[in-house]
Design an enzyme around this catalytic site. Sequence first.
Site, PDB file in Angstrom:
ATOM      1  N   GLU A 185       0.918  -1.229  -0.007  1.00 53.51           N
ATOM      2  CA  GLU A 185      -0.005   0.241  -0.113  1.00 53.51           C
ATOM      3  C   GLU A 185       0.776   1.205   0.050  1.00 53.51           C
ATOM      4  OE1 GLU A 185      -1.663   0.831   4.081  1.00 53.51           O
ATOM      5  OE2 GLU A 185      -3.345   1.687   3.034  1.00 53.51           O
ATOM      6  N   ASN A 220      -7.300   6.021  -1.554  1.00 49.40           N
ATOM      7  CA  ASN A 220      -6.058   5.218  -1.255  1.00 49.40           C
ATOM      8  C   ASN A 220      -6.411   4.193  -2.359  1.00 49.40           C
ATOM      9  OD1 ASN A 220      -4.348   3.449  -0.398  1.00 49.40           O
ATOM     10  ND2 ASN A 220      -4.735   3.745   1.885  1.00 49.40           N
ATOM     11  N   LYS A 245      -9.431   1.801  -1.932  1.00 52.66           N
ATOM     12  CA  LYS A 245      -9.622   1.119  -0.561  1.00 52.66           C
ATOM     13  C   LYS A 245     -11.090   1.358  -0.043  1.00 52.66           C
ATOM     14  CE  LYS A 245      -6.991   1.137   3.845  1.00 52.66           C
ATOM     15  NZ  LYS A 245      -5.899   1.499   4.321  1.00 52.66           N
ATOM     16  N   GLU A 273      -6.414   8.507   7.718  1.00 55.84           N
ATOM     17  CA  GLU A 273      -7.004   8.222   6.445  1.00 55.84           C
ATOM     18  C   GLU A 273      -8.284   8.778   6.039  1.00 55.84           C
ATOM     19  OE1 GLU A 273      -6.014   4.296   4.631  1.00 55.84           O
ATOM     20  OE2 GLU A 273      -5.201   3.828   6.453  1.00 55.84           O
ATOM     21  N   CYS A 330      -4.846  -3.077   2.795  1.00 56.82           N
ATOM     22  CA  CYS A 330      -4.459  -3.118   4.253  1.00 56.82           C
ATOM     23  C   CYS A 330      -5.840  -3.385   5.095  1.00 56.82           C
ATOM     24  CB  CYS A 330      -3.929  -1.783   4.655  1.00 56.82           C
ATOM     25  SG  CYS A 330      -3.227  -1.853   6.106  1.00 56.82           S
ATOM     26  N   ASN A 380       0.222  -1.306   5.367  1.00 54.96           N
ATOM     27  CA  ASN A 380       1.133  -0.679   6.281  1.00 54.96           C
ATOM     28  C   ASN A 380       0.402  -0.718   7.632  1.00 54.96           C
ATOM     29  OD1 ASN A 380       3.058   1.709   4.989  1.00 54.96           O
ATOM     30  ND2 ASN A 380       1.496   1.062   3.475  1.00 54.96           N
TER      31      ASN A 380
END
Length: 313
Positions: free
Chosen positions: A48, A108, A124, A143, A169, A194
């Site tokens: 990621e 993301n 994501k 995020e 993730c 991550n």
Amino acid sequence: MSRRMRVSVVQLGPIPKDDSREKTMLRLLNLFEDATADDRTDLVVFPELALTSFFPHWEIRDSEELHAYYESEIPSPGMAPLLEASKRKGVAVTFGYGERTAENRLFNTASLFKGEKELLRFRKVHLPGYNEVQPDIRHQNLEKMYFRVGDLGFPVVDFKNTRIGLLICNDRRWPESYRMLSLQGAELVCIGYNSPIHTPSIAEADILTDFHNELSMQAGAYQNSMWVIGAAKGGVEEGVDQIGGSCIIAPNGKIVAQAVSNSDEVIGADIDLDMSARFRKHMFNFTLHRRPELYRAITEPMPEGWPRPALSS
Ligand code: CDT
């Protein structure tokens, strides 16, 4: 003859905030060369946000500074050297990056490329963290401030002799993510991550971070009869210590290859894609055994009183 594929995972160590894009790309290119040196590899999987540091770990108020972390045309000039290497070697590559659309929507994102041809894009869905800075915690995860929830659903693509999906993730911790892919026939899912060792507000889980990583992905693999490929960015990046544990997991739930460090490292495996079909036919036969009519609470808007609150001690 069984359907086979050679998959390599590039685990990354930390990408310091002050490292230039060019320096980071050179590093990725060297690792891509290592991952494809056997001349047998079909697919290389990176983590990621592989082109930059994991910037949601800190507050960025200046929009120019923030936007430097995103790619605004896909494929972007910043990706070009890796995509050229993919083209030259004839090897597909998947990696995560921050995406900024022409309408200034931020995601993301992860894409699968063969050369500069984009085969698949995923944005994501499960964004962890907060949409504002939290006081008194060891590190931020912003995020929800820096990205929107992905709006592409859980797409899949036919590639070589199989069907592939992508997750990013935190998506790997949610069983629905894998199920959405397996219901569409995906046999292989690539997941970059991550993952900090420390989770603010739930420090009791810190000693279990590696276990939860494997637990989630092994369960996803087994319960959906899929190959799961996990690619970590590990080590201490800008003061945040992250797990490695990149691995390749078979549809029987077993880890068949795993990184031993939490820095730059390449692992690989020859995978038998028919194993997915075997488990899907004889164990998790969705057509015969799923009971979606009894799972309505999973997908319908939650009725009053749901989810039922946990009992507090
Ligand atoms: N990048 C990412 O999604 N990290 C999250 C951190 C969890 S924060 C509660 C993860 O699921 O690993």
